[in-house]
Design a protein around this motif. Structure first.
Motif, mmCIF file in Angstrom:
data_model
loop_
_atom_site.group_PDB
_atom_site.id
_atom_site.type_symbol
_atom_site.label_atom_id
_atom_site.label_comp_id
_atom_site.label_asym_id
_atom_site.label_seq_id
_atom_site.Cartn_x
_atom_site.Cartn_y
_atom_site.Cartn_z
ATOM 1 N N GLU A 1 0.850 -1.191 0.000
ATOM 2 C CA GLU A 1 0.000 0.000 0.000
ATOM 3 C C GLU A 1 0.886 1.242 0.000
ATOM 4 N N GLU A 2 0.336 2.332 -0.502
ATOM 5 C CA GLU A 2 1.037 3.609 -0.394
ATOM 6 C C GLU A 2 0.552 4.293 0.874
ATOM 7 N N ILE A 3 1.485 4.584 1.762
ATOM 8 C CA ILE A 3 1.172 5.219 3.039
ATOM 9 C C ILE A 3 2.072 6.426 3.203
ATOM 10 N N ASN A 4 1.474 7.585 3.369
ATOM 11 C CA ASN A 4 2.240 8.813 3.568
ATOM 12 C C ASN A 4 3.259 9.023 2.441
ATOM 13 N N SER A 5 2.833 8.757 1.218
ATOM 14 C CA SER A 5 3.645 8.892 -0.001
ATOM 15 C C SER A 5 4.804 7.902 -0.080
ATOM 16 N N LYS A 6 4.729 6.797 0.681
ATOM 17 C CA LYS A 6 5.771 5.768 0.640
ATOM 18 C C LYS A 6 5.122 4.416 0.394
ATOM 19 N N LEU A 7 5.750 3.605 -0.470
ATOM 20 C CA LEU A 7 5.252 2.249 -0.684
ATOM 21 C C LEU A 7 5.636 1.395 0.511
ATOM 22 N N CYS A 8 4.644 0.675 1.041
ATOM 23 C CA CYS A 8 4.856 -0.147 2.238
ATOM 24 C C CYS A 8 4.301 -1.541 2.025
ATOM 25 N N ILE A 9 4.930 -2.510 2.684
ATOM 26 C CA ILE A 9 4.345 -3.843 2.772
ATOM 27 C C ILE A 9 3.669 -3.903 4.132
ATOM 28 N N VAL A 10 2.487 -4.513 4.164
ATOM 29 C CA VAL A 10 1.715 -4.616 5.400
ATOM 30 C C VAL A 10 1.797 -6.065 5.866
ATOM 31 N N CYS A 11 2.344 -6.264 7.059
ATOM 32 C CA CYS A 11 2.474 -7.622 7.596
ATOM 33 C C CYS A 11 1.080 -8.237 7.718
ATOM 34 N N PRO A 12 0.879 -9.423 7.142
ATOM 35 C CA PRO A 12 -0.459 -10.019 7.163
ATOM 36 C C PRO A 12 -0.937 -10.422 8.558
ATOM 37 N N LYS A 13 -0.040 -10.616 9.507
ATOM 38 C CA LYS A 13 -0.472 -11.084 10.834
ATOM 39 C C LYS A 13 -0.920 -9.948 11.750
ATOM 40 N N HIS A 14 -0.095 -8.918 11.905
ATOM 41 C CA HIS A 14 -0.419 -7.850 12.855
ATOM 42 C C HIS A 14 -0.582 -6.479 12.198
ATOM 43 N N LYS A 15 -0.517 -6.449 10.877
ATOM 44 C CA LYS A 15 -0.754 -5.219 10.096
ATOM 45 C C LYS A 15 0.308 -4.132 10.290
ATOM 46 N N TYR A 16 1.515 -4.526 10.669
ATOM 47 C CA TYR A 16 2.607 -3.548 10.755
ATOM 48 C C TYR A 16 2.951 -3.066 9.355
ATOM 49 N N LYS A 17 3.247 -1.774 9.226
ATOM 50 C CA LYS A 17 3.572 -1.170 7.933
ATOM 51 C C LYS A 17 5.077 -0.931 7.856
ATOM 52 N N ILE A 18 5.689 -1.404 6.764
ATOM 53 C CA ILE A 18 7.144 -1.310 6.580
ATOM 54 C C ILE A 18 7.413 -0.760 5.190
ATOM 55 N N THR A 19 8.181 0.327 5.099
ATOM 56 C CA THR A 19 8.475 0.893 3.780
ATOM 57 C C THR A 19 9.369 -0.060 2.992
ATOM 58 N N LEU A 20 9.068 -0.180 1.705
ATOM 59 C CA LEU A 20 9.834 -1.096 0.845
ATOM 60 C C LEU A 20 11.262 -0.615 0.624
ATOM 61 N N ALA A 21 11.445 0.680 0.461
ATOM 62 C CA ALA A 21 12.761 1.198 0.100
ATOM 63 C C ALA A 21 13.741 1.249 1.271
ATOM 64 N N GLU A 22 13.242 1.602 2.468
ATOM 65 C CA GLU A 22 14.159 1.805 3.594
ATOM 66 C C GLU A 22 13.996 0.805 4.736
ATOM 67 N N GLY A 23 12.861 0.105 4.808
ATOM 68 C CA GLY A 23 12.613 -0.786 5.938
ATOM 69 C C GLY A 23 12.147 -0.038 7.175
ATOM 70 N N GLU A 24 11.610 1.149 6.963
ATOM 71 C CA GLU A 24 11.151 2.000 8.054
ATOM 72 C C GLU A 24 9.777 1.533 8.540
#
Length: 165
Positions: free
Chosen positions: A62-85
């Protein structure tokens, strides 16, 4: 991570094959890595989520705050694809009208460099010496916890589920 170990590019596959696959998991230098293709760009990061070890392989992007993120399917944590933030949404209770905003937790997930050479895709495993939370699930102790959770019938480890969301 061992800062003295030289970086090495590992051949992952042909660009067209990896585009078709969209996501691929590989083990390089003993690390489980997820390679993703999204919006004409390749990304690579540790396979297990930094929070509780769940696999990110099936996470939505998903795009979150203008950053592409992967959303963990278990607990819905958001992690940016480019930096791991790690990103989270919260309100500031001191505001007259608390408005939800996205905030950074800092770098939580180790990302790895992806390189294209003549239609071949390579990954260079990060050698950054700083400990990043996703490193835990690449360690002997972290892998043992994941294995124990799988053997007990829990398909995803929930080692740190009590921690902040």
């Amino acid at each position: 991570m061992d800062e003295k170990k030289p970086s090495r590019m590992y051949f992952i596959g042909k660009k067209e094959d990896l585009i078709q696959a969209k996501r691929t998991t590989v083990t390089l230098d003993g690390r489980d890595i997820l390679l993703m293709y999204h919006q004409r760009t390749f990304y690579a990061m540790d396979l297990q989520c930094y929070h509780a070890g769940s696999t990110l392989e099936t996470g939505d992007i998903e795009e979150i705050n203008s950053k592409l993120c992967i959303v963990c399917p278990k607990h819905k944590y958001k992690i940016t694809l480019a930096e791991g933030e790690g990103l989270y949404k919260a309100t500031n209770p001191t505001e007259k009208v608390p408005t939800p905003r996205w905030y950074s937790k800092g770098i939580k997930q180790r990302v790895h460099k992806v390189t294209e050479v003549d239609e071949d895709i390579f990954v260079t495993v990060s050698t950054c010496p700083v400990w990043i939370e996703s490193d835990y699930y690449q360690s002997e102790k972290g892998r043992a916890e994941l294995k124990k959770a799988q053997e007990s019938g829990d398909t995803e480890a929930d080692v740190n589920a009590d921690e902040d969301v």
